[in-house]
Scaffold this motif. Structure first.
Motif, PDB file in Angstrom:
ATOM      1  N   VAL A 148      38.270  24.988 -69.549  1.00 24.90           N
ATOM      2  CA  VAL A 148      37.922  23.576 -69.480  1.00 24.90           C
ATOM      3  C   VAL A 148      37.268  23.056 -70.858  1.00 24.90           C
ATOM      4  CG1 VAL A 148      37.547  23.750 -66.989  1.00 24.90           C
ATOM      5  CG2 VAL A 148      35.540  24.024 -68.366  1.00 24.90           C
ATOM      6  N   SER A 149      36.617  23.918 -71.567  1.00 23.23           N
ATOM      7  CA  SER A 149      36.507  23.416 -72.940  1.00 23.23           C
ATOM      8  C   SER A 149      36.587  24.560 -73.871  1.00 23.23           C
ATOM      9  CB  SER A 149      34.864  22.849 -73.222  1.00 23.23           C
ATOM     10  OG  SER A 149      33.840  23.690 -72.691  1.00 23.23           O
ATOM     11  N   LEU A 150      36.846  24.140 -75.136  1.00 19.77           N
ATOM     12  CA  LEU A 150      36.910  25.003 -76.413  1.00 19.77           C
ATOM     13  C   LEU A 150      36.075  24.584 -77.496  1.00 19.77           C
ATOM     14  CD1 LEU A 150      38.281  27.923 -77.321  1.00 19.77           C
ATOM     15  CD2 LEU A 150      40.449  26.295 -77.963  1.00 19.77           C
ATOM     16  N   GLU A 151      35.203  25.383 -77.868  1.00 18.90           N
ATOM     17  CA  GLU A 151      34.259  24.612 -78.992  1.00 18.90           C
ATOM     18  C   GLU A 151      34.986  24.350 -80.319  1.00 18.90           C
ATOM     19  OE1 GLU A 151      30.336  26.172 -81.571  1.00 18.90           O
ATOM     20  OE2 GLU A 151      31.381  27.681 -80.332  1.00 18.90           O
ATOM     21  N   PHE A 152      36.011  24.985 -80.745  1.00 16.38           N
ATOM     22  CA  PHE A 152      37.131  24.691 -81.894  1.00 16.38           C
ATOM     23  C   PHE A 152      38.448  24.760 -81.628  1.00 16.38           C
ATOM     24  CE2 PHE A 152      33.332  27.081 -83.562  1.00 16.38           C
ATOM     25  CZ  PHE A 152      32.638  26.064 -84.408  1.00 16.38           C
ATOM     26  N   ASP A 153      38.965  23.576 -81.536  1.00 14.50           N
ATOM     27  CA  ASP A 153      40.553  23.310 -81.288  1.00 14.50           C
ATOM     28  C   ASP A 153      41.363  23.004 -82.459  1.00 14.50           C
ATOM     29  OD1 ASP A 153      42.634  23.675 -79.931  1.00 14.50           O
ATOM     30  OD2 ASP A 153      42.056  22.271 -78.266  1.00 14.50           O
ATOM     31  N   THR A 154      41.285  23.311 -83.686  1.00 13.02           N
ATOM     32  CA  THR A 154      41.965  22.799 -84.561  1.00 13.02           C
ATOM     33  C   THR A 154      42.898  23.975 -85.119  1.00 13.02           C
ATOM     34  OG1 THR A 154      40.628  23.230 -86.351  1.00 13.02           O
ATOM     35  CG2 THR A 154      40.260  21.286 -85.575  1.00 13.02           C
ATOM     36  N   ASP A 155      44.157  23.822 -85.972  1.00 17.98           N
ATOM     37  CA  ASP A 155      44.869  24.701 -86.510  1.00 17.98           C
ATOM     38  C   ASP A 155      44.135  25.892 -87.353  1.00 17.98           C
ATOM     39  OD1 ASP A 155      47.076  23.705 -84.828  1.00 17.98           O
ATOM     40  OD2 ASP A 155      47.964  22.612 -86.897  1.00 17.98           O
ATOM     41  N   GLU A 156      43.114  25.176 -88.032  1.00 23.59           N
ATOM     42  CA  GLU A 156      42.300  25.877 -89.225  1.00 23.59           C
ATOM     43  C   GLU A 156      41.372  26.771 -88.514  1.00 23.59           C
ATOM     44  OE1 GLU A 156      42.533  22.472 -89.611  1.00 23.59           O
ATOM     45  OE2 GLU A 156      44.381  22.495 -90.370  1.00 23.59           O
ATOM     46  N   LYS A 157      40.680  26.208 -87.339  1.00 27.99           N
ATOM     47  CA  LYS A 157      39.529  26.914 -86.606  1.00 27.99           C
ATOM     48  C   LYS A 157      39.677  26.774 -85.260  1.00 27.99           C
ATOM     49  CE  LYS A 157      34.385  27.200 -87.254  1.00 27.99           C
ATOM     50  NZ  LYS A 157      33.272  26.804 -88.117  1.00 27.99           N
ATOM     51  N   TRP A 158      40.018  27.918 -84.691  1.00 20.27           N
ATOM     52  CA  TRP A 158      40.099  27.814 -83.070  1.00 20.27           C
ATOM     53  C   TRP A 158      39.402  29.006 -82.465  1.00 20.27           C
ATOM     54  CZ3 TRP A 158      42.069  31.103 -79.455  1.00 20.27           C
ATOM     55  CH2 TRP A 158      42.468  30.390 -78.203  1.00 20.27           C
ATOM     56  N   GLY A 159      38.797  28.622 -81.424  1.00 17.25           N
ATOM     57  CA  GLY A 159      37.774  29.564 -80.524  1.00 17.25           C
ATOM     58  C   GLY A 159      36.577  29.098 -80.419  1.00 17.25           C
TER      59      GLY A 159
END
Length: 69
Positions: A28-39
């Motif tokens: 339901v939520s992910l702290e980092f969700d960009t191509d460079e920083k995910w997780g």
């Protein structure tokens, strides 16, 4: 630290599966969700939280290590 499987579901959302616990929940939520920083901190539909080491966005499905928070 359990090994988990991340994959896209039919609705286009992310599913989080822990094989040893037979736990499958939607993220339901992910702290980092960009191509460079995910997780980072991941919250599941049942309210439980896990931590994935931030890294570049992986191609899914993917098996990785997660820490229960």
């Amino acid at each position: 630290m359990p090994t988990v499987m991340l994959r896209y579901n039919d609705a286009g959302g992310l599913d989080f599966y822990v094989p040893k616990k037979d736990l499958e929940e939607s993220i339901v939520s992910l702290e980092f969700d960009t191509d460079e920083k995910w997780g980072g901190e991941v919250e599941l539909g049942d309210g439980s939280k896990y931590y994935l080491e931030p890294a570049p966005k992986p191609s899914l499905p993917q098996t990785m290590r997660a820490k229960r928070l």
